[in-house]
Write a protein that holds these residues in place. Structure first.
Motif, PDB file in Angstrom:
ATOM      1  N   LYS A 221       0.834  -1.203   0.000  1.00 45.60           N
ATOM      2  CA  LYS A 221       0.000   0.000   0.000  1.00 45.60           C
ATOM      3  C   LYS A 221       0.872   1.258   0.000  1.00 45.60           C
ATOM      4  CE  LYS A 221      -1.031   1.504   3.823  1.00 45.60           C
ATOM      5  NZ  LYS A 221      -1.443   1.590   5.243  1.00 45.60           N
ATOM      6  N   THR A 222       1.892   1.258   0.848  1.00 52.89           N
ATOM      7  CA  THR A 222       2.783   2.418   0.930  1.00 52.89           C
ATOM      8  C   THR A 222       3.559   2.619  -0.370  1.00 52.89           C
ATOM      9  OG1 THR A 222       3.031   2.105   3.315  1.00 52.89           O
ATOM     10  CG2 THR A 222       4.714   3.429   2.195  1.00 52.89           C
ATOM     11  N   ALA A 223       4.034   1.522  -0.965  1.00 54.39           N
ATOM     12  CA  ALA A 223       4.794   1.615  -2.217  1.00 54.39           C
ATOM     13  C   ALA A 223       3.940   2.193  -3.342  1.00 54.39           C
ATOM     14  CB  ALA A 223       5.314   0.231  -2.608  1.00 54.39           C
ATOM     15  N   VAL A 224       2.694   1.757  -3.424  1.00 49.22           N
ATOM     16  CA  VAL A 224       1.796   2.265  -4.468  1.00 49.22           C
ATOM     17  C   VAL A 224       1.508   3.741  -4.237  1.00 49.22           C
ATOM     18  CG1 VAL A 224      -0.474   2.045  -5.522  1.00 49.22           C
ATOM     19  CG2 VAL A 224       0.774  -0.009  -4.832  1.00 49.22           C
ATOM     20  N   ALA A 225       1.220   4.110  -2.989  1.00 49.44           N
ATOM     21  CA  ALA A 225       0.912   5.507  -2.683  1.00 49.44           C
ATOM     22  C   ALA A 225       2.097   6.426  -3.006  1.00 49.44           C
ATOM     23  CB  ALA A 225       0.520   5.637  -1.214  1.00 49.44           C
ATOM     24  N   ARG A 226       3.304   5.991  -2.675  1.00 48.08           N
ATOM     25  CA  ARG A 226       4.489   6.810  -2.953  1.00 48.08           C
ATOM     26  C   ARG A 226       4.741   6.920  -4.457  1.00 48.08           C
ATOM     27  NH1 ARG A 226       8.663   4.710   1.829  1.00 48.08           N
ATOM     28  NH2 ARG A 226       7.706   5.916   3.530  1.00 48.08           N
ATOM     29  N   TRP A 227       4.495   5.842  -5.189  1.00 53.30           N
ATOM     30  CA  TRP A 227       4.675   5.873  -6.638  1.00 53.30           C
ATOM     31  C   TRP A 227       3.731   6.898  -7.261  1.00 53.30           C
ATOM     32  CZ3 TRP A 227       2.415   5.352 -11.364  1.00 53.30           C
ATOM     33  CH2 TRP A 227       3.246   4.996 -12.443  1.00 53.30           C
ATOM     34  N   ILE A 228       2.484   6.908  -6.764  1.00 49.84           N
ATOM     35  CA  ILE A 228       1.495   7.860  -7.285  1.00 49.84           C
ATOM     36  C   ILE A 228       1.888   9.289  -6.910  1.00 49.84           C
ATOM     37  CG2 ILE A 228      -0.914   8.618  -7.076  1.00 49.84           C
ATOM     38  CD1 ILE A 228      -1.613   5.628  -6.606  1.00 49.84           C
ATOM     39  N   GLU A 229       2.331   9.486  -5.675  1.00 50.80           N
ATOM     40  CA  GLU A 229       2.734  10.820  -5.223  1.00 50.80           C
ATOM     41  C   GLU A 229       3.910  11.348  -6.036  1.00 50.80           C
ATOM     42  OE1 GLU A 229       3.585  10.215  -1.137  1.00 50.80           O
ATOM     43  OE2 GLU A 229       1.470   9.935  -0.554  1.00 50.80           O
ATOM     44  N   ALA A 230       4.849  10.463  -6.356  1.00 45.38           N
ATOM     45  CA  ALA A 230       6.017  10.887  -7.139  1.00 45.38           C
ATOM     46  C   ALA A 230       5.605  11.338  -8.535  1.00 45.38           C
ATOM     47  CB  ALA A 230       7.021   9.736  -7.231  1.00 45.38           C
ATOM     48  N   LYS A 231       4.675  10.612  -9.126  1.00 47.59           N
ATOM     49  CA  LYS A 231       4.181  10.993 -10.453  1.00 47.59           C
ATOM     50  C   LYS A 231       3.517  12.368 -10.411  1.00 47.59           C
ATOM     51  CE  LYS A 231       4.998   7.717 -13.526  1.00 47.59           C
ATOM     52  NZ  LYS A 231       5.628   7.993 -14.826  1.00 47.59           N
ATOM     53  N   ARG A 232       2.671  12.559  -9.407  1.00 46.48           N
ATOM     54  CA  ARG A 232       1.955  13.832  -9.300  1.00 46.48           C
ATOM     55  C   ARG A 232       2.916  14.981  -8.992  1.00 46.48           C
ATOM     56  NH1 ARG A 232      -3.093  11.272  -5.813  1.00 46.48           N
ATOM     57  NH2 ARG A 232      -4.314  10.556  -7.626  1.00 46.48           N
ATOM     58  N   ALA A 233       3.918  14.714  -8.165  1.00 45.23           N
ATOM     59  CA  ALA A 233       4.903  15.756  -7.827  1.00 45.23           C
ATOM     60  C   ALA A 233       5.714  16.171  -9.037  1.00 45.23           C
ATOM     61  CB  ALA A 233       5.835  15.249  -6.720  1.00 45.23           C
ATOM     62  N   ALA A 234       5.918  15.234  -9.966  1.00 48.06           N
ATOM     63  CA  ALA A 234       6.675  15.526 -11.184  1.00 48.06           C
ATOM     64  C   ALA A 234       5.793  16.152 -12.259  1.00 48.06           C
ATOM     65  CB  ALA A 234       7.309  14.246 -11.717  1.00 48.06           C
ATOM     66  N   GLY A 235       4.514  16.333 -11.924  1.00 50.87           N
ATOM     67  CA  GLY A 235       3.589  16.934 -12.885  1.00 50.87           C
ATOM     68  C   GLY A 235       3.165  15.991 -13.988  1.00 50.87           C
ATOM     69  N   GLU A 236       3.326  14.699 -13.766  1.00 54.14           N
ATOM     70  CA  GLU A 236       2.961  13.703 -14.780  1.00 54.14           C
ATOM     71  C   GLU A 236       1.583  13.106 -14.475  1.00 54.14           C
ATOM     72  OE1 GLU A 236       5.996  10.739 -15.188  1.00 54.14           O
ATOM     73  OE2 GLU A 236       7.621  12.181 -14.896  1.00 54.14           O
ATOM     74  N   ASP A 237       0.936  12.657 -15.533  1.00 62.05           N
ATOM     75  CA  ASP A 237      -0.354  11.995 -15.365  1.00 62.05           C
ATOM     76  C   ASP A 237      -0.154  10.614 -14.747  1.00 62.05           C
ATOM     77  OD1 ASP A 237      -1.712  14.110 -16.522  1.00 62.05           O
ATOM     78  OD2 ASP A 237      -1.644  13.241 -18.550  1.00 62.05           O
ATOM     79  N   VAL A 238      -1.048  10.233 -13.862  1.00 61.12           N
ATOM     80  CA  VAL A 238      -1.004   8.906 -13.247  1.00 61.12           C
ATOM     81  C   VAL A 238      -1.793   7.933 -14.123  1.00 61.12           C
ATOM     82  CG1 VAL A 238      -1.661   7.521 -11.242  1.00 61.12           C
ATOM     83  CG2 VAL A 238      -0.796   9.854 -10.926  1.00 61.12           C
ATOM     84  N   PRO A 239      -1.140   6.882 -14.616  1.00 62.05           N
ATOM     85  CA  PRO A 239      -1.852   5.892 -15.431  1.00 62.05           C
ATOM     86  C   PRO A 239      -2.723   5.005 -14.541  1.00 62.05           C
ATOM     87  CG  PRO A 239       0.414   5.187 -15.111  1.00 62.05           C
ATOM     88  CD  PRO A 239       0.285   6.534 -14.456  1.00 62.05           C
TER      89      PRO A 239
END
Length: 373
Positions: A221-239
């Motif tokens: 759960k934590t790994a998925v949440a951090r992956w999503i946060e990193a994408k959003r922080a980089a201004g990228e769309d989350v697939p």
């Protein structure tokens, strides 16, 4: 058919008021009143809201089940109810209702275990459970591997989650993805259009020194949440679809791998999967593939019987009656942490064992004894 026990079951362990009626292993009625919409705005189940919803829904749901089954309450041979585990307040509503109906009708009462009921419900679809049977139960509150040699008296825990249950992880990731509540169905739907190999999410407790049959989903759960946060922080769309598919694959990979391993290690050739997450389409497909490869017969009830329902409680209650198990006493109470090793809660030594059925006078005298002793 007429000689088989006719039992009504009441399930109120969480947010669904379930009332089922079975005759032996034949399902006659399965009425459910869900309060999930009332909890959705909070992003999870609120115990007090659930308890109040059960109070409002109980009598109408029982009446609907009796009507659907085409039977009278006086025809019943017993009343079964989930005594635990679950939310304490919600359980108390069901137990109180079951005791009231059993007392008024002069019927024996059976307090049964929620987890054992999830195993027993498969009898309504696939016939008697083989003994022994390995059961993988996956839901919002439980992720367990259980070995049952007698569903009414011998259920042994093999492994369990040490943190988040699988269904809880689905809910939390759905929240991070802004997909709403409950998370299981919506992630399953999005995952069908995603790539399960797009992102290599971790598989918890699968190392050589980790417990063979226990589960852990908090790290995932934590790994998925951090992956999503990193994408959003980089201004990228989350697939979203790929995230859903990759997360789901990580969960069902671990669940099925450990379940098949437990069957092999224990020499059991039947695996039953139950609980709300058992409705997940990918879990069913992967479990079937791995069971076939291992020579194990897979039993999974249809999705409606996987989620919490009264039919599963009635099924276990009917087994209690058929095997002449002791009825519960009038001091039966809810136990939010009732261990799975207690498939049912029999009465104290002075309480009656099952006769078929009790008369009203017998029940009344027993009740007075408990009240005034």
């Amino acid at each position: 058919m007429a000689d088989e026990p006719l039992v009504l079951g009441i399930e109120t362990s969480c947010d669904e008021t379930g009332v089922g009626i079975v005759r032996g292993s034949t399902l006659l009625a399965d009425a459910v009143a869900s309060s999930v919409d009332e909890h959705a705005r909070f992003g999870g189940v609120v115990p007090e809201v659930a308890s109040r919803a059960h109070l409002e829904a109980m009598v109408p749901t029982i009446e609907r089940a009796l009507k659907d089954a085409g039977v009278s309450a006086r025809d019943l041979d017993g009343i079964a109810v989930t005594a635990g585990p679950g939310l304490a307040g919600a359980l108390l509503v069901g137990v109180s209702a079951a005791k009231a109906y059993a007392y008024a009708l002069g019927k024996p009462l059976y307090g049964v275990n929620h987890l054992a009921s999830h195993i027993c419900v498969d009898q309504l679809e696939h016939g008697p459970l083989p003994e022994p049977t390995m059961a993988l139960l996956v839901s919002g509150g439980h992720s367990s591997l259980l070995l049952s040699t007698d569903i009414t008296s011998d259920v042994r825990p093999m492994g369990a989650t040490i943190d988040d249950a699988a269904g809880e992880a689905f809910d939390k990731i759905a929240r991070v993805l802004d997909l709403g509540f409950p998370g299981g169905p919506v992630i399953d739907r999005y995952a069908r259009e995603g790539d399960p190999e797009a992102i290599a999410f971790p598989r918890g407790l699968t190392g050589p020194r980790d417990p063979a049959y226990d589960f852990s989903f908090s790290g995932l759960k934590t790994a998925v949440a951090r992956w999503i946060e990193a994408k959003r922080a980089a201004g990228e769309d989350v697939p979203v679809r790929d995230v859903a598919a990759s997360f789901q694959e990580a969960v069902v990979d671990v669940l099925t791998r450990k379940a098949v391993r437990a069957c092999k290690d224990q020499g059991v050739d039947h695996l039953m999967i139950g609980g709300g997450v058992a409705a997940n389409s990918r879990l069913r497909v992967l479990a079937q593939e791995r069971c076939e490869a291992a020579g194990i017969r897979l039993r999974v009830p249809r999705p409606k019987l996987c989620t919490d329902n009264g039919a599963m409680v009635a099924a276990l209650g009917a087994e209690m009656v058929a095997r002449n198990r002791a009825a519960s006493g009038w001091d039966l109470s809810a136990d939010s942490s009732l261990p799975v090793t207690d498939p049912h809660v029999p009465g104290a030594p002075h309480s009656p064992t099952h006769s078929h059925p009790h008369t009203h006078d017998q029940v009344h005298e027993i009740s007075k004894e408990n009240l005034y002793s």
